[in-house]
Design a protein around this motif. Structure first.
Motif, short mmCIF file in Angstrom:
data_model
loop_
_atom_site.label_atom_id
_atom_site.label_comp_id
_atom_site.label_asym_id
_atom_site.label_seq_id
_atom_site.Cartn_x
_atom_site.Cartn_y
_atom_site.Cartn_z
N LEU A 69 -19.84 20.56 30.67
CA LEU A 69 -20.22 20.44 29.27
C LEU A 69 -21.52 19.66 29.17
N GLU A 70 -22.29 19.97 28.15
CA GLU A 70 -23.47 19.16 27.86
C GLU A 70 -23.27 18.48 26.52
N ALA A 71 -23.41 17.15 26.52
CA ALA A 71 -23.25 16.37 25.28
C ALA A 71 -24.54 16.46 24.47
N LEU A 72 -24.42 16.85 23.22
CA LEU A 72 -25.55 16.99 22.32
C LEU A 72 -25.33 16.12 21.09
N ALA A 73 -26.27 15.20 20.86
CA ALA A 73 -26.13 14.27 19.73
C ALA A 73 -26.53 14.96 18.44
N ARG A 74 -25.80 14.68 17.38
CA ARG A 74 -26.13 15.16 16.04
C ARG A 74 -26.04 13.97 15.08
N TRP A 75 -26.95 13.96 14.14
CA TRP A 75 -26.94 12.89 13.14
C TRP A 75 -26.31 13.43 11.87
N ALA A 76 -25.15 12.92 11.55
CA ALA A 76 -24.46 13.33 10.33
C ALA A 76 -25.00 12.50 9.17
N HIS A 77 -26.18 12.91 8.67
CA HIS A 77 -26.83 12.15 7.61
C HIS A 77 -26.08 12.35 6.29
N PRO A 78 -25.84 11.27 5.55
CA PRO A 78 -25.02 11.41 4.34
C PRO A 78 -25.65 12.26 3.25
N THR A 79 -26.98 12.39 3.21
CA THR A 79 -27.63 13.19 2.16
C THR A 79 -28.42 14.36 2.71
N ARG A 80 -28.90 14.27 3.93
CA ARG A 80 -29.73 15.34 4.50
C ARG A 80 -28.90 16.33 5.30
N GLY A 81 -27.64 16.01 5.54
CA GLY A 81 -26.81 16.91 6.32
C GLY A 81 -26.95 16.62 7.81
N ALA A 82 -26.48 17.57 8.63
CA ALA A 82 -26.52 17.41 10.08
C ALA A 82 -27.96 17.63 10.56
N LEU A 83 -28.53 16.63 11.26
CA LEU A 83 -29.90 16.70 11.77
C LEU A 83 -29.86 16.87 13.27
N PRO A 84 -30.65 17.82 13.82
CA PRO A 84 -30.63 18.07 15.27
C PRO A 84 -31.41 17.00 16.03
N PRO A 85 -31.26 16.94 17.35
CA PRO A 85 -31.96 15.93 18.16
C PRO A 85 -33.48 16.04 18.06
N SER A 86 -34.01 17.23 17.85
CA SER A 86 -35.47 17.39 17.78
C SER A 86 -36.08 16.61 16.62
N VAL A 87 -35.24 16.26 15.63
CA VAL A 87 -35.73 15.51 14.48
C VAL A 87 -35.71 14.01 14.73
N PHE A 88 -34.59 13.50 15.25
CA PHE A 88 -34.45 12.04 15.29
C PHE A 88 -34.66 11.41 16.66
N ILE A 89 -34.62 12.18 17.74
CA ILE A 89 -34.84 11.56 19.05
C ILE A 89 -36.30 11.12 19.23
N PRO A 90 -37.31 11.95 18.91
CA PRO A 90 -38.69 11.43 18.98
C PRO A 90 -38.90 10.23 18.06
N LEU A 91 -38.25 10.26 16.90
CA LEU A 91 -38.34 9.13 15.98
C LEU A 91 -37.75 7.87 16.61
N ALA A 92 -36.61 8.02 17.28
CA ALA A 92 -35.98 6.88 17.93
C ALA A 92 -36.85 6.32 19.05
N GLU A 93 -37.54 7.19 19.77
CA GLU A 93 -38.43 6.73 20.83
C GLU A 93 -39.61 5.94 20.26
N ASP A 94 -40.16 6.39 19.14
CA ASP A 94 -41.33 5.73 18.56
C ASP A 94 -40.99 4.39 17.92
#
Length: 677
Positions: A450-475
């Motif tokens: 299995l490959e673990a894939l993180a998802r952000w369950a944003h309360p207003t924006r919905g489910a956000l994929p890693p391509s959105v928040f992982i670069p943000l987390a790095e910066d």
């Protein structure tokens, strides 16, 4: 007139008066240079020195038969002291020197003449011409003294001025004697000189001269020490000013200096109609140098970057460090936007060049944002803010590049800032979810991982994929915290599946470059696995080819540590980076993942197909397991199987699933080998 045998006495008197006058005149400069009550003290001291000189010359020259009593002698000395003090005070007036000179001469001559009247007995008819001659002599002496002070070199000026005043002091009583009519007064410069009074006058004069010399010498030493202290204080002040406007590490101007420079430069640019450009530069990957090699190595690297930036621009351009790994370049009177692009390319090439630090070659690529005056901002703060926004846009476009500011970037930056704040809060509220995508054996179609894939369950924006928040987390420095969250979630979930008696398969977790180079990554990982009671073969790690090839020595060391500890490592997105075969061979990888772009393009392009098949063949030669990403059709699966690929992952075999659906899948898995927890 003086007797010829007493010419030596006139010479002695003149020398004595000159010494007193020299020390008295030396006081004038101190009166001018000091403030408050001190000038009055110096003035009184200088007047006393000259008054003692006048008194001593009179006693030495006239003591034979003067017959003065104590009261008249004290009156004569007091008159001389007051006249001398007034004359010295007038002589140090700088605004009207001609008038001051005349008044000083009149005051000094009048005082000496009045004192002489107390010593000489003249009839009434001789007083007026006698006073006139004395005043004339004193005025000429004072005038000559001041005139000489401005006409001769400094070393001789004081002595010549003192000699003129000394001769005046001696000449006044001599004129009085010459004008006297009685025999007693006419013999005052005769042969008979009272030895005891003369000796006493000489001793007193010598003591006063010695005292004055000691006082003036001490004052000069104090003045020298004060000047030295002032010099040291000025040097310290300049050092503080330099530190206030310069970076201590690189000696470059700092933020305050750049803001002050732009405050002065921009009005000139507006008035003379020339343009100014501000470049904001941030180093990608610098944190890993600090974390891995230490802050001393990081400081050495920053100094190398500063030198590279200075070499990339003109001497008149400004290179500044704003702190950390942020630099700013200010350019004026550049030729065109194309010229700015060429400068950015030069900076990218020079700063990105590998540097030998602490015995290792390291590099950090720059991201550059450019804002131009007057189009992109009218004041320094706005220009810097817009250049900073453009720099973040360059990072979002892939780093190691440059961007010119555009107005729409403000909205993007505001959105990014809001999202980073929400991500920080979301990590605290547990909004990060993990889903799992199956990996199957292409030959048997059995579940093998299995490959673990993180998802952000944003309360207003919905489910956000890693391509959105992982670069943000790095910066924004949240990637380590995000990675710990995912590892903890995966380890806890595996422990639950094991507790339910489900057959387990390895779960792969993606690593970023910042994570793998962090000093606390391995200890935190081992602590999490220990808390969950899992063996190390329960988790695998995937790192992209680009990340693995960034700062190879540091990354290689960390990956070898993971391999030694028993973790399996796979190179993700293989074929999209720029790794060399020698580096690939050094990496402790046990598998490579073929990027989905080659799998998707194989049907349309024979080049993509041939590249994928070459990667599979290379992996077989290197005894590496191969995993193909993005498998969506049976045709792709059969082609990959024929080419020798071992494992497939994609929508054909299953989309990312939550933990409950994975548990159901594991229950259906019967023949697959289990992994003892």
């Amino acid at each position: 007139m003086a007797h010829p045998d007493n010419l030596w006495l006139l010479a002695l008197l003149s020398a004595l008066a000159t010494l007193h006058a020299y020390l008295a005149l030396d006081v004038i400069g101190r009166v001018t240079r000091t403030r408050g009550a001190v000038p009055a003290l110096w003035l009184g001291f200088g007047a006393a020195v000259l008054a003692v000189g006048v008194w001593a010359t009179r006693q030495l020259g006239l003591a034979a038969s003067s017959g003065l009593d104590g009261l008249r002698d004290a009156a004569a000395f007091g008159t001389t002291w007051l006249a001398t003090a007034a004359a010295l005070w007038l002589m140090e007036r700088p605004r009207r020197p001609a008038l001051a000179t005349a008044l000083a001469g009149i005051t000094l001559g009048g005082g000496l003449a009045f004192a002489s009247r107390l010593d000489l007995s003249l009839d009434g008819g001789a007083i007026i011409p006698d006073l006139a001659s004395m005043l004339l002599c004193a005025i000429v002496g004072a005038w000559l003294a001041l005139a000489l002070r401005g006409q001769v070199p400094t070393r001789w000026r004081a002595w010549l001025s003192a000699a003129v005043l000394g001769l005046t002091v001696v000449a006044v009583p001599c004129v009085g004697v010459a004008m006297a009519r009685d025999a007693a007064a006419a013999q005052l410069l005769g042969r008979n000189v009272a030895t005891a009074p003369a000796a006493a006058a000489f001793v007193i004069s010598a003591l006063v001269l010695l005292l004055a010399a000691v006082v003036l010498r001490a004052q000069r030493e104090l003045a020298r020490q004060a000047a030295q202290i002032r010099g040291e204080l000025e040097a310290a002040r300049q050092a503080l000013v330099h530190q206030a406007f310069h970076d201590v590490l690189t000696a470059l101007p700092n933020r305050a200096k750049v803001l002050a420079q732009l405050q002065e430069l921009l009005p000139n640019a507006r008035r003379e109609a020339f343009e100014v450009a501000v470049m904001f530069i941030d180093l990608d990957g610098f944190k890993s140098i600090n974390d891995t090699l230490g802050h001393e190595a990081g400081d050495a690297f920053l100094r190398c970057v500063a030198d590279a930036l200075r070499d990339s621009v003109r001497p008149r351009d400004t290179v500044a460090r704003f702190g950390g790994d942020e630099f700013v370049v200010v350019l004026e009177r550049y030729r065109s936007r194309g010229n700015l692009s060429a400068i950015c390319d030069k900076i990218l090439a020079r700063v990105s060049a590998p540097v030998l630090v602490a015995g290792q070659k390291v590099t950090a690529t720059p991201s550059i944002g450019v804002a131009m005056f007057p189009g992109d901002g009218d004041d320094p703060a706005e220009l810097l803010r817009h250049a900073d926004i453009a720099m973040y846009a360059a990072k979002q476009r892939g780093k190691a590049g440059f961007c010119f500011y555009e107005p729409r970037m403000i909205e993007q930056a505001s959105e990014r800032l809001a999202l980073s704040t929400e991500l920080r809060e979301g990590l605290g509220r547990g909004e990060i979810r993990v889903c799992y995508q199956p990996k199957v054996d292409l030959r048997t179609r059995e579940l093998v991982g299995l490959e673990a894939l993180a998802r952000w369950a944003h309360p207003t924006r919905g489910a956000l994929p890693p391509s959105v928040f992982i670069p943000l987390a790095e910066d924004c420095g949240l990637i380590a915290r995000l990675g710990e969250t995912v590892v903890r979630e995966v380890a806890g979930q595996i422990a639950q599946w094991r507790a339910q008696g489900l057959p387990l398969v390895p779960v792969a977790i993606n690593l970023s470059m910042q994570e793998v180079q962090g000093a606390q990554f391995v200890p935190s990982l081992l602590r999490t696995l220990g808390e969950a009671g899992l063996d190390r073969d329960a988790i695998e790690f995937e790192i992209t080819e680009t990340a693995a090839m960034t700062d190879v020595h540091t990354t290689l060391g960390q990956l070898r540590t993971l391999d030694t500890l028993g973790f399996r490592i796979a190179i993700d997105d293989f074929g999209t980076g720029f790794s060399s075969l020698s580096h690939l061979r050094q990496l402790p990888a046990r598998a490579i993942k073929i990027d989905q772009s080659f799998v998707h393009g194989a049907r349309r392009s024979h080049h993509d197909r041939e590249i994928a098949e070459a990667i599979i063949a290379l992996a077989r030669k290197l005894r590496l397991h191969t995993i193909a990403e993005g498998v969506e059709t049976e045709e792709q699966a059969r082609w990959l199987q024929r080419a020798g690929c071992d494992t497939g992952q994609g929508f054909l075999f299953g989309r990312p699933l939550d933990a409950e659906r994975v548990a159901a899948m594991l229950r259906e898995r019967c023949a697959a080998p289990t992994l003892d927890g």
